[in-house]
Design a protein around this motif. Structure first.
Motif, PDB file in Angstrom:
ATOM      1  N   GLY A 273       0.830  -1.212   0.000  1.00 58.33           N
ATOM      2  CA  GLY A 273       0.000   0.000   0.000  1.00 58.33           C
ATOM      3  C   GLY A 273       0.853   1.246   0.000  1.00 58.33           C
ATOM      4  O   GLY A 273       2.088   1.181  -0.109  1.00 58.33           O
ATOM      5  N   ASP A 274       0.220   2.383   0.115  1.00 59.36           N
ATOM      6  CA  ASP A 274       0.908   3.672   0.098  1.00 59.36           C
ATOM      7  C   ASP A 274       1.511   3.948   1.480  1.00 59.36           C
ATOM      8  O   ASP A 274       0.789   4.166   2.449  1.00 59.36           O
ATOM      9  CB  ASP A 274      -0.077   4.773  -0.285  1.00 59.36           C
ATOM     10  CG  ASP A 274       0.595   6.135  -0.361  1.00 59.36           C
ATOM     11  OD1 ASP A 274       1.844   6.182  -0.310  1.00 59.36           O
ATOM     12  OD2 ASP A 274      -0.128   7.147  -0.450  1.00 59.36           O
ATOM     13  N   VAL A 275       2.843   3.909   1.568  1.00 56.62           N
ATOM     14  CA  VAL A 275       3.500   4.160   2.855  1.00 56.62           C
ATOM     15  C   VAL A 275       3.864   5.633   3.042  1.00 56.62           C
ATOM     16  O   VAL A 275       4.207   6.048   4.151  1.00 56.62           O
ATOM     17  CB  VAL A 275       4.763   3.285   3.018  1.00 56.62           C
ATOM     18  CG1 VAL A 275       4.385   1.825   3.101  1.00 56.62           C
ATOM     19  CG2 VAL A 275       5.749   3.528   1.900  1.00 56.62           C
ATOM     20  N   SER A 276       3.793   6.417   1.966  1.00 54.09           N
ATOM     21  CA  SER A 276       4.110   7.842   2.101  1.00 54.09           C
ATOM     22  C   SER A 276       3.100   8.529   3.020  1.00 54.09           C
ATOM     23  O   SER A 276       3.426   9.464   3.756  1.00 54.09           O
ATOM     24  CB  SER A 276       4.119   8.521   0.729  1.00 54.09           C
ATOM     25  OG  SER A 276       2.844   8.421   0.108  1.00 54.09           O
ATOM     26  N   ALA A 277       1.863   8.040   3.002  1.00 53.61           N
ATOM     27  CA  ALA A 277       0.831   8.600   3.863  1.00 53.61           C
ATOM     28  C   ALA A 277       1.164   8.353   5.333  1.00 53.61           C
ATOM     29  O   ALA A 277       0.811   9.145   6.205  1.00 53.61           O
ATOM     30  CB  ALA A 277      -0.522   7.992   3.534  1.00 53.61           C
ATOM     31  N   LEU A 278       1.860   7.225   5.615  1.00 53.03           N
ATOM     32  CA  LEU A 278       2.238   6.924   6.993  1.00 53.03           C
ATOM     33  C   LEU A 278       3.247   7.937   7.509  1.00 53.03           C
ATOM     34  O   LEU A 278       3.200   8.365   8.655  1.00 53.03           O
ATOM     35  CB  LEU A 278       2.827   5.508   7.080  1.00 53.03           C
ATOM     36  CG  LEU A 278       1.900   4.368   6.685  1.00 53.03           C
ATOM     37  CD1 LEU A 278       2.659   3.055   6.657  1.00 53.03           C
ATOM     38  CD2 LEU A 278       0.728   4.281   7.655  1.00 53.03           C
TER      39      LEU A 278
END
Length: 295
Positions: A273-278
């Motif tokens: 998934g998108d880890v940049s959002a984390l």
């Protein structure tokens, strides 16, 4: 030779088990021997349906003459023939019955093995039933304090769950494996099972559940001091920093390579998934500096 005709042997055996005016009690001992001979004859003739029927009756006979071990063996043979015939309901029923008969003998290992044979036979055609058989096989060994003998069963059940994409169930079974390993001081297996569960949660990008799993497992001293725990910590750091390349690098590490293949395949696909959002979320959670507060 007429005496070796399996159909005639079956008819003779059936007659010995039926009561009549001249036969007040069934002769199951003689009948059982005839059923066994008939089963062999039918198998040689490749008439598996009739061979299966003969083995069912031979099993019943052995049970009635107080030989549950032999009754179980015949039931397993009948189950194998049911598999050849593609009669999946009978495969499950017969292996379960064989298991029950082994339990009567006080033998948890062969009882568990019978269920495992049924599970393996049903993995492709009836996977949900296979999982139930694997689970029941585990319970037999757990209840007899033979948890270490169940490790292959935990692995097999987890693999089926993953194939069915039931990842939450897979993670739960891995944690169960970890608890069993803890009971028998199999620390390496325990730590690998816990890390595997964490990876499964990360694979479905359930970061919150993965972190909860990590925190819960870290309460166990054995895991908290392990290489697997240190690896998990690095992995979560990479997720928190939104570092995709570091996550990919870690997924190629020797720690992952030492896990089971079913888990390695999932780890190699991280992140999913998108880890940049984390990373953004982590930054937002940091308290902003108040320039007017000089304390």
């Amino acid at each position: 030779m007429a005496g070796s005709d399996p159909n005639k042997l079956m008819a003779k055996a059936d007659k010995l088990t039926r009561l009549s005016l001249t036969r007040w009690s069934a002769d199951w001992k003689s009948a059982t021997l005839l059923y066994e001979q008939a089963a062999n004859g039918f198998r040689i003739a490749k008439d598996y349906e009739k061979a299966k029927e003969a083995l069912e009756k031979a099993s019943k006979g052995q049970e009635l003459i107080s030989s549950p071990w032999d009754a179980a063996k015949h039931m397993e043979s009948a189950a194998a023939l049911a598999k050849e015939l593609g009669k999946w309901n009978e495969v499950a029923d017969f292996y379960r019955r064989a298991s029950e008969l082994y339990v009567v003998c006080g033998r948890s290992q062969p009882a568990s093995d019978a269920l495992a044979k049924g599970a393996r036979a049903l993995e492709d055609s009836v996977p949900d039933e296979a999982i139930q058989l694997y689970t029941d096989a585990c319970v037999l060994l757990e209840d007899d304090d033979k948890d270490q003998m169940a490790f292959d069963l935990y692995r097999a059940a987890t693999s089926v769950y993953i194939k069915l994409e039931k990842y939450t169930d897979a993670a739960a079974f891995l944690l169960r494996w970890g608890l069993a390993a803890d009971k028998c001081n199999a620390t390496n297996s325990q730590c690998k099972a816990y890390l595997s569960a964490i990876i499964v949660y990360l694979y479905v990008h359930d970061i919150k559940q993965a972190e909860k799993c990590y925190n819960d497992c870290s309460q166990v001293d054995t895991f908290s001091r392990s290489d697997q725990c240190r690896f998990a910590s690095k992995l979560f750091s990479a997720y928190t920093e939104g570092d995709v390349e570091e996550i990919k690098r870690l997924s190629q590490s020797s720690t992952v390579n030492n896990l089971d293949h079913m888990v390695i395949r999932l780890a190699r696909k991280l992140p999913t998934g998108d880890v940049s959002a984390l990373k953004t979320h982590a930054s937002d959670e940091q308290e902003p500096l108040d320039e007017d507060d000089l304390t």
